[in-house]
Scaffold this active site. Structure first.
Site, PDB file in Angstrom:
ATOM      1  N   SER A  13     -10.132  14.119   5.893  1.00 23.61           N
ATOM      2  CA  SER A  13      -9.583  12.758   6.085  1.00 23.61           C
ATOM      3  C   SER A  13     -10.409  11.960   7.086  1.00 23.61           C
ATOM      4  O   SER A  13     -10.510  10.735   6.965  1.00 23.61           O
ATOM      5  CB  SER A  13      -8.113  12.808   6.513  1.00 23.61           C
ATOM      6  OG  SER A  13      -7.990  13.293   7.826  1.00 23.61           O
ATOM      7  N   ASN A  14     -10.998  12.623   8.063  1.00 23.33           N
ATOM      8  CA  ASN A  14     -11.853  11.888   9.004  1.00 23.33           C
ATOM      9  C   ASN A  14     -13.135  11.421   8.303  1.00 23.33           C
ATOM     10  O   ASN A  14     -13.618  10.317   8.543  1.00 23.33           O
ATOM     11  CB  ASN A  14     -12.204  12.755  10.215  1.00 23.33           C
ATOM     12  CG  ASN A  14     -11.016  12.912  11.157  1.00 23.33           C
ATOM     13  OD1 ASN A  14      -9.968  12.320  10.957  1.00 23.33           O
ATOM     14  ND2 ASN A  14     -11.185  13.740  12.182  1.00 23.33           N
ATOM     15  N   MET A  94     -14.666  24.423   9.932  1.00 23.53           N
ATOM     16  CA  MET A  94     -13.923  25.365  10.765  1.00 23.53           C
ATOM     17  C   MET A  94     -14.621  26.721  10.913  1.00 23.53           C
ATOM     18  O   MET A  94     -13.982  27.755  11.010  1.00 23.53           O
ATOM     19  CB  MET A  94     -12.507  25.544  10.192  1.00 23.53           C
ATOM     20  CG  MET A  94     -11.730  24.246  10.121  1.00 23.53           C
ATOM     21  SD  MET A  94     -11.648  23.344  11.705  1.00 23.53           S
ATOM     22  CE  MET A  94     -10.520  24.377  12.605  1.00 23.53           C
ATOM     23  N   ARG A  95     -15.930  26.681  10.948  1.00 19.51           N
ATOM     24  CA  ARG A  95     -16.684  27.929  11.090  1.00 19.51           C
ATOM     25  C   ARG A  95     -17.800  27.694  12.105  1.00 19.51           C
ATOM     26  O   ARG A  95     -18.397  26.617  12.124  1.00 19.51           O
ATOM     27  CB  ARG A  95     -17.293  28.281   9.738  1.00 19.51           C
ATOM     28  CG  ARG A  95     -17.473  29.739   9.497  1.00 19.51           C
ATOM     29  CD  ARG A  95     -17.962  29.942   8.083  1.00 19.51           C
ATOM     30  NE  ARG A  95     -16.896  29.863   7.095  1.00 19.51           N
ATOM     31  CZ  ARG A  95     -16.094  30.872   6.791  1.00 19.51           C
ATOM     32  NH1 ARG A  95     -16.237  32.031   7.363  1.00 19.51           N
ATOM     33  NH2 ARG A  95     -15.158  30.719   5.875  1.00 19.51           N
ATOM     34  N   HIS A 113     -13.823  17.079  17.712  1.00 14.46           N
ATOM     35  CA  HIS A 113     -12.886  18.110  18.164  1.00 14.46           C
ATOM     36  C   HIS A 113     -11.567  17.454  18.590  1.00 14.46           C
ATOM     37  O   HIS A 113     -11.581  16.464  19.327  1.00 14.46           O
ATOM     38  CB  HIS A 113     -13.493  18.895  19.334  1.00 14.46           C
ATOM     39  CG  HIS A 113     -12.636  20.039  19.750  1.00 14.46           C
ATOM     40  ND1 HIS A 113     -12.547  21.200  19.014  1.00 14.46           N
ATOM     41  CD2 HIS A 113     -11.796  20.195  20.803  1.00 14.46           C
ATOM     42  CE1 HIS A 113     -11.706  22.031  19.607  1.00 14.46           C
ATOM     43  NE2 HIS A 113     -11.230  21.436  20.696  1.00 14.46           N
ATOM     44  N   ASP A 145     -23.789  23.023  20.577  1.00 13.18           N
ATOM     45  CA  ASP A 145     -24.723  24.023  21.120  1.00 13.18           C
ATOM     46  C   ASP A 145     -24.246  25.400  20.651  1.00 13.18           C
ATOM     47  O   ASP A 145     -23.399  25.482  19.762  1.00 13.18           O
ATOM     48  CB  ASP A 145     -24.864  23.894  22.644  1.00 13.18           C
ATOM     49  CG  ASP A 145     -23.605  24.299  23.387  1.00 13.18           C
ATOM     50  OD1 ASP A 145     -22.635  24.767  22.733  1.00 13.18           O
ATOM     51  OD2 ASP A 145     -23.585  24.164  24.629  1.00 13.18           O
TER      52      ASP A 145
HETATM   53  C1  GAR Z   1     -10.065  17.268  12.793  1.00 12.90           C
HETATM   54  O1  GAR Z   1      -9.026  17.024  13.693  1.00 12.90           O
HETATM   55  C2  GAR Z   1     -11.230  17.941  13.506  1.00 12.90           C
HETATM   56  O2  GAR Z   1     -11.411  17.515  14.812  1.00 12.90           O
HETATM   57  C3  GAR Z   1     -10.776  19.372  13.483  1.00 12.90           C
HETATM   58  O3  GAR Z   1     -10.303  19.546  12.188  1.00 12.90           O
HETATM   59  C4  GAR Z   1      -9.680  18.324  11.754  1.00 12.90           C
HETATM   60  C5  GAR Z   1     -10.191  17.991  10.384  1.00 12.90           C
HETATM   61  O4  GAR Z   1      -9.350  17.065   9.764  1.00 12.90           O
HETATM   62  N1  GAR Z   1     -11.849  20.251  13.823  1.00 12.90           N
HETATM   63  C6  GAR Z   1     -11.695  21.320  14.598  1.00 12.90           C
HETATM   64  O5  GAR Z   1     -10.610  21.683  15.009  1.00 12.90           O
HETATM   65  C7  GAR Z   1     -12.965  22.078  14.894  1.00 12.90           C
HETATM   66  N2  GAR Z   1     -12.747  23.009  15.945  1.00 12.90           N
HETATM   67  P1  GAR Z   1      -9.717  16.426   8.349  1.00 12.90           P
HETATM   68  O6  GAR Z   1     -10.207  17.555   7.430  1.00 12.90           O
HETATM   69  O7  GAR Z   1      -8.447  15.817   7.883  1.00 12.90           O
HETATM   70  O8  GAR Z   1     -10.808  15.415   8.597  1.00 12.90           O
END
Ligand code: GAR
Length: 201
Positions: A13-14, A94-95, A113, A145
Site C-alpha cells: 500500500s505504501n 520483510m526479509r 520502517h 546497512d
Molecule cells: C510498512 O509499514 C513498512 O514500514 C513495514 O511494512 C509495512 C508495509 O506495508 N516494513 C517493516 O516493518 C520492515 N521492517 P504495505 O505493504 O501496506 O506498504
C-alpha cells in the site's frame, strides 16, 4: 529522471501511494521527476498485481528456489541491477537483505520502517511499541546497512499512540506518515536536495 526499483513482501500500500503521488504530481507545478521502473518481491503473497495493472515490470525471487541465502541474494541483486536504478527502496520487504546486496547497492538502498528508529527495530515494530506501553512511536526512512534497522536516518516523524489503538489502527496511522515521508524522500532525491553519500558518511 530518478529510476527506482521497489521491493515488497505484502500489500504494497505504501508503494501504491508512491506511484499515485508520482502520477498526480505530473500535472502539478511540482512534478516528481522519478519513475518506478520495476517491482520485486520475495514471496508470491506480495501484491505484485498492483503494479502489473499499471504496466510496471515485476520480478519474484524466492529464497526457497535457491540453495542458500547468499545465492538468493545474488539472484535478487542481478534482477535489481538489470534495471540500473538510481535507488532501490525496501517498502515492506520483510526479509533481511544479504551483505553482498547491501554492499553493492548502499547507500542507494532505502528502507521504510514503522517506528521512530532506533526505537523498535525489526519485523514487529508496531506490536513492540504497543507492548512496551509507549505513548508515541513514529515512522522512519533510512539507508540500509548490514544491521537490523541500524542504518543512517534520512527522515522520520513522531506519531502519538492512542489509548484505544490496536495493531491495525496504529499501523494504518503510521502508514499515512510513511507515505508522506517516502514521497518527500523520492522528491528530494529526484531534485538532488538529498545526498545519500553525505548522509551515509
Ligand atoms: C510498512 O509499514 C513498512 O514500514 C513495514 O511494512 C509495512 C508495509 O506495508 N516494513 C517493516 O516493518 C520492515 N521492517 P504495505 O505493504 O501496506 O506498504
Amino acid at each position: 529522471m530518478l529510476k527506482l526499483v521497489v521491493l515488497i513482501s505484502g500489500t504494497g500500500s505504501n508503494l501504491r501511494a508512491l506511484l499515485d503521488a508520482i502520477e498526480a504530481s505530473r500535472d502539478s507545478d511540482q512534478p516528481i521527476d522519478a519513475e518506478v521502473v520495476a517491482i520485486g518481491a520475495d514471496t508470491p503473497k506480495a501484491n505484485l498485481a498492483l503494479t502489473t495493472e499499471r504496466g510496471i515490470p515485476t520480478f519474484l525471487v524466492q529464497p526457497s528456489d535457491f540453495p542458500d541465502r547468499a545465492a538468493w541474494g545474488d539472484a535478487l541483486l542481478a534482477e535489481i541491477q538489470r534495471w540500473q536504478p538510481d535507488a532501490t527502496i525496501l517498502s515492506g520487504f520483510m526479509r533481511l537483505v544479504p551483505p553482498r546486496v547491501v554492499e553493492a547497492l548502499s547507500p542507494h538502498l532505502l528502507n521504510t520502517h514503522p517506528a521512530y528508529l532506533p526505537e523498535f527495530p525489526g519485523a514487529h515494530a508496531v506490536r513492540d511499541a504497543l507492548a512496551a506501553g509507549a505513548s508515541e512511536t513514529g515512522a522512519t526512512i533510512m539507508i540500509v546497512d548490514n544491521g537490523v534497522d541500524t542504518g543512517p536516518i534520512i527522515d522520520q516523524r513522531r506519531i502519538p499512540i492512542h489509548p484505544d489503538d490496536n495493531q491495525d489502527s496504529l499501523h494504518e496511522r503510521i502508514k499515512i506518515v510513511e507515505r508522506e515521508l517516502l514521497t518527500e524522500t523520492v522528491r528530494n532525491l529526484a531534485l538532488g536536495t538529498i545526498n545519500l553519500k553525505e548522509i551515509a558518511a
